[in-house]
Design an enzyme around this catalytic site. Structure first.
Site, mmCIF file in Angstrom:
data_model
loop_
_atom_site.group_PDB
_atom_site.id
_atom_site.type_symbol
_atom_site.label_atom_id
_atom_site.label_comp_id
_atom_site.label_asym_id
_atom_site.label_seq_id
_atom_site.Cartn_x
_atom_site.Cartn_y
_atom_site.Cartn_z
ATOM 1 N N LEU A 55 -2.629 5.481 -1.570
ATOM 2 C CA LEU A 55 -1.390 4.717 -1.495
ATOM 3 C C LEU A 55 -1.676 3.342 -2.086
ATOM 4 O O LEU A 55 -2.780 2.807 -1.921
ATOM 5 C CB LEU A 55 -0.920 4.561 -0.045
ATOM 6 C CG LEU A 55 -0.536 5.836 0.712
ATOM 7 C CD1 LEU A 55 -0.154 5.478 2.150
ATOM 8 C CD2 LEU A 55 0.600 6.562 0.029
ATOM 9 N N ASP A 56 -0.684 2.758 -2.746
ATOM 10 C CA ASP A 56 -0.843 1.395 -3.233
ATOM 11 C C ASP A 56 -1.179 0.463 -2.076
ATOM 12 O O ASP A 56 -0.819 0.739 -0.919
ATOM 13 C CB ASP A 56 0.450 0.899 -3.900
ATOM 14 C CG ASP A 56 0.810 1.674 -5.149
ATOM 15 O OD1 ASP A 56 -0.075 2.348 -5.706
ATOM 16 O OD2 ASP A 56 1.984 1.597 -5.558
ATOM 17 N N LYS A 57 -1.818 -0.642 -2.386
ATOM 18 C CA LYS A 57 -2.179 -1.620 -1.366
ATOM 19 C C LYS A 57 -0.994 -1.958 -0.463
ATOM 20 O O LYS A 57 -1.122 -1.995 0.766
ATOM 21 C CB LYS A 57 -2.696 -2.892 -2.039
ATOM 22 C CG LYS A 57 -2.946 -4.054 -1.076
ATOM 23 C CD LYS A 57 -3.355 -5.317 -1.823
ATOM 24 C CE LYS A 57 -3.518 -6.485 -0.865
ATOM 25 N NZ LYS A 57 -3.881 -7.732 -1.589
#
Length: 319
Positions: free
Chosen positions: A145-147
């Site tokens: 998942l993106d940050k």
């Protein structure tokens, strides 16, 4: 000097007086404590550690450094879990057995070490949570998942489970659903299939973009969108991934004129107190690769997105 790509970082280090005449590998451990000594020795032996004076590889771990000497180190992500140090941190484990864990990741946490974020990542936390994770590539991380995206992830605890999960993801047998909030109203049919290829944005290398595969490198990407609620303030969209490209939902939503709320990278409007893109991985489902049990997990909207949803007068029929 050659240009570094976006997945590479060059670090410039000055040898302090206290490190004078120390072995190179020992000096680097002191100057870059986020990496293991074995990984730093590997970087030295592979020619990624150079003298700034002549840009030549030093190459020997036993080289004795000198005070005020400048050394450059080329860093890039690696699948070797042993490259990174364990760091204790809160990890919300939703489910675990001998083969895998389901984790609810908070917004703001990077999943895997990369340029600019070599420590404090979920991988570092997994190494502290379970020392056996060091024996599994990427500490068992099979998707990311993106940050600033919150929500559910599956992490393998063994190499056999990791291989099985990677194959399942490639075969689209792991179902990942997201809730996305845009500041623009939905138009047209309430369901939409977006199949637009995604590659690196040639004008801004930190972004991804919809690309013309006849002219630019990229990969097929497919997202199913279902509008759950919409008004003049914006819309709430249920997104289902069929492929797993970097920033896929963010790029596809922006491409159809619905950038995510607070996603400045892709044209979304700011919205306080939300300081990250309004995207949450709320559901994850698959058949357990060993027990064959059908598993499905859900995670409620995080408080910051729920607050924005309420302020916009939108409702979430999925709970």
């Amino acid at each position: 000097m050659e240009e570094l790509d976006v997945d590479t970082e060059e670090r410039r280090l000055e040898i302090t007086p206290g490190l004078h005449r120390q072995r190179l590998d020992r000096a680097l451990v002191q100057l870059m404590p986020e990496f293991s000594r074995n990984h730093l020795k590997h970087l030295i032996e592979e020619g990624f550690v150079r003298s700034a004076a002549n840009n030549q590889p030093i190459g020997k771990v036993a080289y004795l450094v000198k005070a005020a000497e400048i050394i450059t180190v080329r860093l890039q992500p690696t699948e070797m879990s042993q490259a990174y140090v364990a760091q204790a941190m809160p990890i919300h484990v939703v489910y675990e057995d001998a083969h895998l864990r389901i984790i609810d990741k908070p917004a703001g946490r990077v999943v895997h070490p990369a340029p600019g974020n070599w420590s404090g990542t979920l991988l570092n936390g997994l190494l502290a949570l379970d020392p056996a994770a060091a024996q599994v590539p990427r500490a068992g991380i099979v998707h990311r998942l993106d940050k600033d995206t919150s929500g559910l992830m599956v992490v393998a605890r063994t190499r056999a489970c990791m291989d099985a999960l990677v194959a399942m993801i490639a075969a689209r047998d792991v179902h990942r659903d997201y809730l996305a909030l845009s500041q623009r109203p939905w138009r047209g049919d309430m369901r939409r299939e977006v199949e637009l290829p995604i590659g690196r944005d040639p004008r801004q290398r930190l972004r991804m973009a919809v690309v013309d595969l006849a002219r630019q490198p990229g990969k097929h990407a497919h997202t199913s969108l279902h509008c759950l609620d919409s008004n003049d303030q914006g819309c709430l969209v249920h997104c289902t991934l069929h492929t797993g490209r970097t920033h896929q939902i963010r790029v596809h939503m922006a491409a159809i004129g619905l950038p995510l709320l607070a996603d400045g990278l892709y044209g979304g409007a700011g919205y306080l107190p939300l300081d990250r893109q309004a995207l949450h991985a709320f559901r994850l489902g698959f058949t357990h690769p060993f027990s064959q049990e059908v598993l499905q997990f859900s995670s409620p909207l995080s408080a910051d997105i729920q607050q924005a949803l309420d302020a916009m007068g939108l409702r979430n029929p999925l709970g």
